[in-house]
Motif scaffolding. Structure first.
Motif: not given
Length: 259
Positions: A72-76, A85-94
Motif C-alpha cells: 500500500k505504498r509507492p516504490d521508494r 569507521d563502522g558508522t552507518w546510515r539508512v535513509d528511508v523516504p516516508g
C-alpha cells in the motif's frame, strides 16, 4: 719451474674440455608450479553458504541504493551507507507518520539515532538519540538487514532452516529461503528470501515488511557518517501518524442565537 707451468697449462686445457670447470651439468630450467586458487571452495550446504556470505557482508564498507517495495505504498529509494569507521546510515523516504516524514537511521558516536529529514510537510531536521533498540511502533526494520540480522544468519545455534531459492526478479548472486526449523519457535528475524553476492553484498530481500532490490553497483564508502541535524529531545517518530485531535464539545457547539 718449467714443470709447474706445464702442469698448470694441462689443468686449464682439461677444464675447457669439461665445459668450463664445474659447469659440466647445465642448470635445470625452472618449472612453474600450477596456480593455486586464492578463493576457498564454497560450502555445499545452503545454510553454510548463506552464513559465509552474511559474514562477508559484515565487513563491507559501501554506499548502496535499493528500490523498496512495501504494501500500500509507492516504490521508494532507500540509501544504505556503511562508512569506513563502522558508522552507518539508512535513509528511508516516508519512513514515519504514515509516509509524511522522511527519516534517516544513523549509528554514530556509539548510539543509534532516528533523524527526521527536512522535506515536504516536515521543514526542519532533528535527531532523537535512541537508548537501545527502536520501539516497535517506530521500527521501519530496513536497517536490520545490514546490522543484527546478519549476525543471526551466521549463528549456527539459531533454529534456521535454509534452502536454495529461485532468484528474486532482478536480483544478482544467490538467493536463499530462510524460515524457522522449529514450528514452535518464533524467529528473531523475518522469514523470507535473502539474496547475496559472493562478496557479501545484499542484492535483494523479500521479507514481511517489504522487498528490497539493489540498484546498480554499490559505490565507495565515505570515511564516516554524521547526523543530518541537531540532537533534540523527544521520542522517535512512529511509523503511523497519530490521529488528529477531535474538537472538544464546547468548541464544536455553535453559539446560541440571541432573540
Amino acid at each position: 719451474m718449467r714443470r709447474a707451468v706445464l702442469t698448470v697449462s694441462s689443468l686449464i686445457a682439461a677444464c675447457w674440455a669439461l665445459s668450463a670447470c664445474g659447469d659440466a651439468a647445465p642448470e635445470a630450467a625452472p618449472t612453474s608450479a600450477p596456480p593455486v586458487s586464492a578463493a576457498a571452495a564454497e560450502p555445499a550446504e545452503p545454510r553454510a553458504q548463506l552464513a559465509a556470505r552474511a559474514a562477508a557482508a559484515k565487513d563491507l564498507r559501501q554506499v548502496a541504493l535499493y528500490t523498496f517495495k512495501s504494501p500500500k505504498r509507492p516504490d521508494r529509494r532507500v540509501t544504505v551507507t556503511r562508512a569506513l569507521d563502522g558508522t552507518w546510515r539508512v535513509d528511508v523516504p516516508g519512513g514515519a507518520h504514515s509516509g509524511a516524514v522522511d527519516i534517516a537511521l544513523v549509528f554514530t558516536g556509539g548510539a543509534l539515532h532516528q533523524c527526521a529529514l527536512a522535506a515536504g510537510n516536515h521543514p526542519y531536521s532533528g535527531c532523537v538519540k535512541v537508548p537501545g533498540a527502536l520501539p516497535g511502533k517506530a521500527d521501519v526494520k530496513v536497517q536490520h538487514l545490514i546490522t543484527d540480522w546478519q549476525n543471526m544468519l551466521t549463528d549456527r545455534r539459531l533454529a534456521l532452516a535454509v534452502a536454495d531459492a529461485a532468484p528474486l526478479p532482478g536480483a544478482r548472486g544467490k538467493c536463499y529461503a530462510v524460515e524457522s526449523s522449529a514450528a514452535s519457535l518464533k524467529l528473531p528475524l523475518d522469514a523470507g528470501i535473502y539474496c547475496y553476492e559472493a562478496d557479501g553484498t545484499l542484492t535483494a530481500a523479500k521479507v514481511a515488511f517489504g522487498t528490497l532490490l539493489l540498484e546498480g553497483t554499490p559505490g565507495l564508502a565515505p570515511p564516516s557518517v554524521s547526523l543530518p541535524g541537531p540532537v533534540v529531545p523527544g521520542q522517535p517518530l512512529p511509523l503511523t501518524a497519530p490521529p488528529s485531535p477531535k474538537p472538544s464539545a464546547s468548541a464544536s457547539a455553535s453559539p446560541s442565537a440571541k432573540p
